[in-house]
Each structure stands twice: as structure tokens, then as C-alpha cells.
Design an enzyme around this catalytic site. Sequence first.
Site, PDB file in Angstrom:
ATOM      1  N   GLY A 396       0.741  -1.320  -0.357  1.00 26.48           N
ATOM      2  CA  GLY A 396      -0.160  -0.209  -0.037  1.00 26.48           C
ATOM      3  C   GLY A 396       1.071   1.647   0.038  1.00 26.48           C
ATOM      4  O   GLY A 396       1.614   0.778   0.461  1.00 26.48           O
ATOM      5  N   PRO A 397       0.419   2.045  -0.076  1.00 28.19           N
ATOM      6  CA  PRO A 397       0.546   3.922  -0.059  1.00 28.19           C
ATOM      7  C   PRO A 397       2.161   3.940   0.842  1.00 28.19           C
ATOM      8  O   PRO A 397       1.339   3.983   2.472  1.00 28.19           O
ATOM      9  CB  PRO A 397      -0.062   4.244  -0.726  1.00 28.19           C
ATOM     10  CG  PRO A 397      -1.385   4.052  -1.463  1.00 28.19           C
ATOM     11  CD  PRO A 397      -1.108   2.888  -0.177  1.00 28.19           C
ATOM     12  N   GLY A 399       2.493   5.727   4.548  1.00 27.23           N
ATOM     13  CA  GLY A 399       1.813   5.928   5.702  1.00 27.23           C
ATOM     14  C   GLY A 399       0.594   5.792   6.023  1.00 27.23           C
ATOM     15  O   GLY A 399      -0.012   6.407   6.741  1.00 27.23           O
ATOM     16  N   VAL A 400      -0.420   4.450   5.455  1.00 29.15           N
ATOM     17  CA  VAL A 400      -1.446   3.470   5.859  1.00 29.15           C
ATOM     18  C   VAL A 400      -1.319   2.814   6.768  1.00 29.15           C
ATOM     19  O   VAL A 400      -2.181   2.683   7.488  1.00 29.15           O
ATOM     20  CB  VAL A 400      -1.811   3.024   4.386  1.00 29.15           C
ATOM     21  CG1 VAL A 400      -2.225   3.927   3.846  1.00 29.15           C
ATOM     22  CG2 VAL A 400      -0.830   2.329   4.072  1.00 29.15           C
ATOM     23  N   THR A 403       4.005  -0.201   9.124  1.00 27.88           N
ATOM     24  CA  THR A 403       5.059  -0.122   9.780  1.00 27.88           C
ATOM     25  C   THR A 403       4.441  -0.795  10.918  1.00 27.88           C
ATOM     26  O   THR A 403       4.756  -1.325  12.076  1.00 27.88           O
ATOM     27  CB  THR A 403       6.067   0.705   9.756  1.00 27.88           C
ATOM     28  OG1 THR A 403       6.337   0.472   8.282  1.00 27.88           O
ATOM     29  CG2 THR A 403       7.398   0.032  10.791  1.00 27.88           C
ATOM     30  N   SER A 723      -5.815   5.275 -19.124  1.00 24.77           N
ATOM     31  CA  SER A 723      -6.463   5.481 -18.109  1.00 24.77           C
ATOM     32  C   SER A 723      -7.286   7.254 -18.763  1.00 24.77           C
ATOM     33  O   SER A 723      -7.946   7.671 -17.703  1.00 24.77           O
ATOM     34  CB  SER A 723      -6.981   4.793 -16.780  1.00 24.77           C
ATOM     35  OG  SER A 723      -5.611   6.133 -17.005  1.00 24.77           O
ATOM     36  N   LYS A 766      -7.771   5.386  -7.496  1.00 25.12           N
ATOM     37  CA  LYS A 766      -8.779   7.028  -8.077  1.00 25.12           C
ATOM     38  C   LYS A 766      -9.618   7.627  -6.978  1.00 25.12           C
ATOM     39  O   LYS A 766      -9.869   8.998  -6.996  1.00 25.12           O
ATOM     40  CB  LYS A 766      -9.164   6.711  -9.606  1.00 25.12           C
ATOM     41  CG  LYS A 766      -7.761   6.122 -10.405  1.00 25.12           C
ATOM     42  CD  LYS A 766      -8.029   5.817 -11.237  1.00 25.12           C
ATOM     43  CE  LYS A 766      -7.142   5.353 -12.543  1.00 25.12           C
ATOM     44  NZ  LYS A 766      -7.018   5.014 -13.725  1.00 25.12           N
TER      45      LYS A 766
END
Length: 816
Positions: A396-397, A399-400, A403, A723, A766
Site C-alpha cells: 500500500g501507499p 503512511g497507511v 510498519t 486511463s 482514484k
Amino acid sequence: MPAERDDFHEPIGTDPEDLIDEVPSAIQIVESEDLEDAVRASQGRPLPSALPVLPLRDMVTYPDTLTPLAVGQERSIKLVNDVLSGERTLVMVASRDPSLDEPGPGDLYDVGVAGVVARMLKVPDGSVRILVQGTERVRLGEFIAEEPYLVARIEEVPDRIEESQELEALTRNVQRTFSEIIEQIPYLPEELQLAVTNIEDPSALCHLIAGALRISTGEKQRLLEEVDVGKRLRSLSEILARELEVIQLGTKIQSQVQSEIEKGQREYYLREQLKAIQDELGEGDERQAEINELRERIEEAGLPEHARKQADRELSRLEKLPPAAAEYGVIRTYLEWLTELPWSAESDDNLDIEHAREVLDADHYDLEQIKERILEYLAVRKLKPDSPGPILCFVGPPGVGKTSLGRSIGRALGREFERISVGGVRDESEIRGHRRTYIGAMPGTIIRALRDAGTRNPVFMIDEIDKMGTDFRGDPASAMLEVLDPSQNDSFRDHYLDLSFDLSDVMFITTANMLEPIPGPLRDRVEVIQLSGYTLDEKLHIAKRYLVPRQIEANGLKGSQIEFADPGIRAIIEEYTREAGVRNLEREIGTVCRKIAREIAGSKGKGKRARISAKRARELLGRRKYFAEARRRTREPGVATGLAWTPTGGEVLFVEATAMPGSGKLTITGQLGDVMRESAQAALSYVRGHLAELAPDRPDDWFANNDVHVHVPAGAVPKDGPSAGVAMAVALSSLVSGKRVDSDVAMTGEITLTGQVLPVGGVKEKSLAAQRAGIKRVIAPARNEGDVDEIPEHELGELEFVFAEQIGDALETALR
Ligand SMILES: Nc1ncnc2c1ncn2[C@@H]1O[C@H](COP(=O)(O)OP(=O)(O)OP(=O)(O)O)[C@@H](O)[C@H]1O
Ligand SMILES: [Mg+2]
């Protein structure tokens, strides 16, 4: 058979006084009459025609010299006795072969020296010592008796001498060279020096020197036999020159050896001193103490057998080395590593599912799916303790919470938590270590982390496995595979340790931003769990429950001093961050807290509780970082809001189209990939084909007389992927029709030349990006409707979807 040394006649000193000195008290001097007189008397006499012959082993005597001899052989003792009772005169001749015990007439040299026995001593063992004064050189003739000892006819052989300058020069040369030799050779007495300089007769000089030198018997004999004094001097001077050279060479070698020895002794001496000083200072035998400590540590480390053997071997090597040796440090460091590793230290798992649930909830908002998975894992472990754990991979991106989830899994299980990052690692030895032969070698990052963990079963997080590289230094991915693969990681081998370490009880969790770049074989072995990023609402919750309290505390504040109002947090989220995760949000909240802390610390007395409203937040954080850009950008016709998928979550992008008089060329700029260029072509063709419908006012040949420029302003991330076709078609349509694009609308989708809208990926990311940018409606391909349905209601918030089959549907929604 070796000859008995005493059977023969050997010199026992050069000075007659020596002889006396060396005689032990047990020896009695048998004849004490004045022998010197006898010698003097015999010297005046002419030589008899025949004399008894005393063979000499390995020695040559010269005329006019005193020679001490030890006589042990029976026939020789008889000879001496007979001679002493008569004329006292005999002939001394060297034997050609020193190994013969009783040389016969044929075994002797032809030339010897006649001499008078000056003195005799009887030694208790039956042998005798005599001192013979050599007189003249003689040649042996016929042997007239062989029993009881040899007797031969003799003939005097006088010197031949011709006085000349050359002779003079040779004499001086010999004197000088010999002086030098005396200085360097310890066995030659200093008095010889004086004697040599005082002798003027060249022949006598030769005899003296030849007698003193230790040269071969053959050489000595040749010097004796040489009648021509000039020639003899020449030979002698050659011999002396050679000897001097040998001596000098010897001295050189000697001094080298000496300096080596001295160096060694010096070091030894210094070391002893050091030891004494250390003792004095109470640091005595630190080294032994160190070795003992290492031994203890090895004892306590609970090493498995193979490691124990290795440790013992290395320790015994260490004991044999001086601490100054480079090897010493290497081995000590190695042993330290070995003993610091958690070979057997283990934490007990807390398998209480209730407890785990509490911990996970306490640390993280939502993330239901992941929490469930972790509880399942616990349940399985409870039922089957030795089942190999899964290798989770959080994708995932930034800061989600990947960790921090790992950390809280560790906490829930009661295990240690260790984290390493393999992002940017290209070198296999980063993971596996360097062999000990390298200077400064260390274990790889896996073993290092385990040492830090202190237990053999930690939760071990490996970050950024999608960012490992490969180059000539080896393939870190394959080393990683060995670490993770349960079928081989029970004997993971680090190059430095050179021992296998069991990793099978470690719980590995890997993280990545993207799934695709993870090397295939690795991807196959992990269980992927996607974290997609948070909506505004979720962020608000996370902020209220976790980030705000944490930051208040971290900045030394109390709940009574600061309070965040929801609109304040919302303002921070919308105006100061634009991210999928909450890392920047936490940072901004931290900034607010810091500023408040500063105000409180600066003011005297008690201020009132600071309340962070939207207005206050803006005051504190300054210029807003992110605008609701869509509204501003779409003020002109020709700009459409598109949605892109990037590894850091979704992103909003703007497609701009402009026209200028020209000849129908299409220019495309911005950080675009090939696929996007093709989308632009397709969109342009579609709009050209439908010019009449879209912009009835434009002349038919409008495109022939205008150049069109499509631009996608660059974000940090290169955009590609099919897209953006819909956004491009909408931008171009807006351009030709002069109608503005609705600023509340963002779009995604690919188009065909006939205007069909094709489905795309990443709809969820998105949508979240659209929401973050303040978009209200998203135009998505009709065939993506299913994806949208899967997104939980609460994540979508107020976002509306318009599903388009045809580009016409999109235009209808977007243009106004
Ligand atoms: N669901 C959540 N609940 C509470 N806090 C969260 C949540 N998600 C993230 N956080 C907080 O956000 C911060 C950043 O999270 P973390 O460092 O785990 O990100 P990450 O996914 O590992 O990012 P990266 O890919 O950059 O390493 C942490 O302080 C974490 O506690
Ligand atoms: Mg992380």
C-alpha cells in the site's frame, strides 16, 4: 670407524705457557730439567741424516715456531720417549689423509719440519703433551725403519730468496692484511699484531702467519713446501685477501642476524615491561581475563552443537595469538557476534485472542481485514503450535500504517519487533554478510537484526521488498528468498558467521508500495494484504483517536491545554495534506501542537485551553499547501480533471488542450508514456470526427487550419497506463465547443476511436484521490461498476459515480 682424537697429535695452544696453564693438577711434570738448554744445544748442531718421523693429523708446522702437541698413540709415545733420551730431535710431517690412524710412509707429505722437543708432560690417561720447537724445513727421503716407529732419511730444504722491491711490497701487504684480519677475528690473539709488525724476515713472517691461520691442511702444506719466498708471499697474500673477504661477509651476516635478534629481544623486553606496568596498574592479564570472559559467554550463549564447536575452535586459536596481532581482533569480534546471537533465547507467544484483538484495536483504526487475518493466524498457532507461519506482505501507499501494524502484531503476540529496510539494496552481502576474510566484515542485516531482537522468534518486518535491485554484486532477492522460504530458512547461512542459523520461528512480515516490482519467486511465497489509503472521514477518525493524543503527549502538552475541533482537523486534512496515508497529517498536527506548546511556555500564568478550529489551524500552519485546484484550473474551456493511479495512491491530474492557427498538427507534452500519447491521438480523432455535433459553430475545416496542443502538467510521477482517454476527449471537446468542464467532476477511462469507454484499473485509489481533491462526481467506465460496488460505503463518503458506456455519456455529465 672414527679415529680416537687423542691417538693423534694436536695443538693445544700457541703459547708454551698455555700448555702449562692448561695442565690439570693431576698431571705431574715428569722432567723438570732445563730443556731450553737442550734445544739451544741441538740447534747449533748440523742435522743428522735420518730422524724419527711423527705424523701429524690435520695440521702443518713451520720452521722457527713452537708447536704444542698431544701424543696418544703408542708408537708415537715410544718415539717421543726415545727421542727425549737421545738427541731430542724429530721430524713432524702432515698426513695426507686425516682419517688414517697409523699412516705409513706413503701416506705422508714429502716435506716436513725438523724440531726439538722442548718440554714433555705426562697426562694420567697415559698420553703425553710435548712442546716442539720447529727448526728447519726438510724433505723426507727413504724410510729406513717403520717399526716401532717411522724413521726416514732427511735433507734440508732451504729458502730461495731474492731481495726486490716487489718482495718488500708483498711483505707490507701481507702484514697489513693480516693486521686487519686479526682485528676482526677473535681467535687470533692481539699479541700477534705486534709480532707480525716486528718481523722483518719475509720467510719467517710467512711461517708465523701461515701457522696462525685456519686454512686447509693442503693449503698450509703448499705454503710450507714453497721454497721461493716471493712466490710464497704472493700465495699467502691471496689467501689473506680471500680470508678477509670471507670474514667481512661473515661479519655482515653476523650483524644482520644480531640486529634481528636484538629486535626480537627488544620487543620481548618491552612486552614484559608492559605486563609489569599492567600488573602494577591492576590491569594484570587483561587478555586472560578477556579470554575467560569470552569462554563464559560461550558457555552461557546456549549455542547449538555446530556453533559450539566452531566457537571453541576459534577461542583456542585466540588463546595462542598475541593481542597485538590483527587476527586477534578479528577472532574476538567474531566470537562476540557468535555469543550475542539469540541461538536459544525465545519469547513465549501470547495466544490469547481476546488480548490480541484489544491490542490491535488500540493501535489502529479500522483495517478490519488485516486484523482478522492476524487473529486467524493466532488461532491456528494455538491449535497447531508448530505450523509454519504465513509470510504476510502489506502492500500500500506510504503512511497507511504498514510498519505500525507490524509493531502492534509483535505487541499482540508478545514478541520482539525488528524492522529492516531492503529498499535500494543491490548487494547480496548486505543481506548475507561478508566473509570474514574481508577487512571490517560484518554479518548481514538479517543476523544483525536478530542480534538486536535478542530472541530467535521476533516479528521481523522487511520493508520495501519491491525496491530491491540486482547487479553484479549478486542477487539480493534470491538471498531474501532463502530467508523467507520456510523450506530452507531453518538453516540460513550468513557468510560472516559461516554457520547456519534457524530462522524458521521468525514471523516475517514484508511491506511494499507496489506489488508488481516484487520479484516473482518472492511474490509467490507471500500472502498479500492490500492497504489502500484512507478517506477524509477515516483520516478524521484516525486523527482524533490516535494522532492527536499522540502528538499532544509528544509535545509535552496536556489534554487540558489543547483541544482539536473536528473542523480544525478537517481543514488540516484538506488544506495541508494530500496523501493516501496519514503521515503528513500527523506531522501537521504535530506542528500545531508545537506552536501551542511554544505559546504556553512563553506566557506567564495559566492561559486558557487552546481550541484548534479551522481558523486557528490556518493561522498556525500558514499558507495553505493544497487548494481545491480543480475549481481554479477548469475556469477556462479546454481543461479536464483526470484521475491517475500511482504507487503512492491515486492522484488528480489536469489535461489541458489549446489550439492555435496552423495546419492541423497535434503536439503532446508533459511527462507522458507512449500509451498516453496514443490515447491523445484517439481522442483527437474522435473529436475531429464529431466536430459537427460537438461544435456546430466551427467551420468544417477548423482542424485543418489549427494546431492542437495537449499538455498534462507534470506531477512527480510519470503517468502512463490507458486511463486518460476520456479526460483527453473531454478536454478537446471543451476546447472546440467552448463549454467549460464542471469543476466538481473528475474522470477516468479509456476510449476507442468509435467513442466506446473501456474499463481501467485502480478505481478505488482514484476515487480516494478524487475525494481528497474535493471532487463530488467521478465519471468511470460502465464496466468498472463492479469495482466501485466493492468499495465499502463509508470509504466513498459523499462521492457520486456516473458510469459511461460511450464518450457521449461522459460529455453530457462533464460539459456545461
Ligand atoms: N489505521 C490507523 N490507525 C491509527 N494510526 C495509523 C493508522 N494507519 C496509519 N497510522 C499511523 O500513521 C503513521 C504512519 O504509518 P506507518 O509508518 O506504519 O506507514 P507505512 O505504511 O509503513 O508507510 P511507508 O510505506 O512509508 O513505510 C504511524 O504513526 C501510524 O501509527
Ligand atoms: Mg513503513
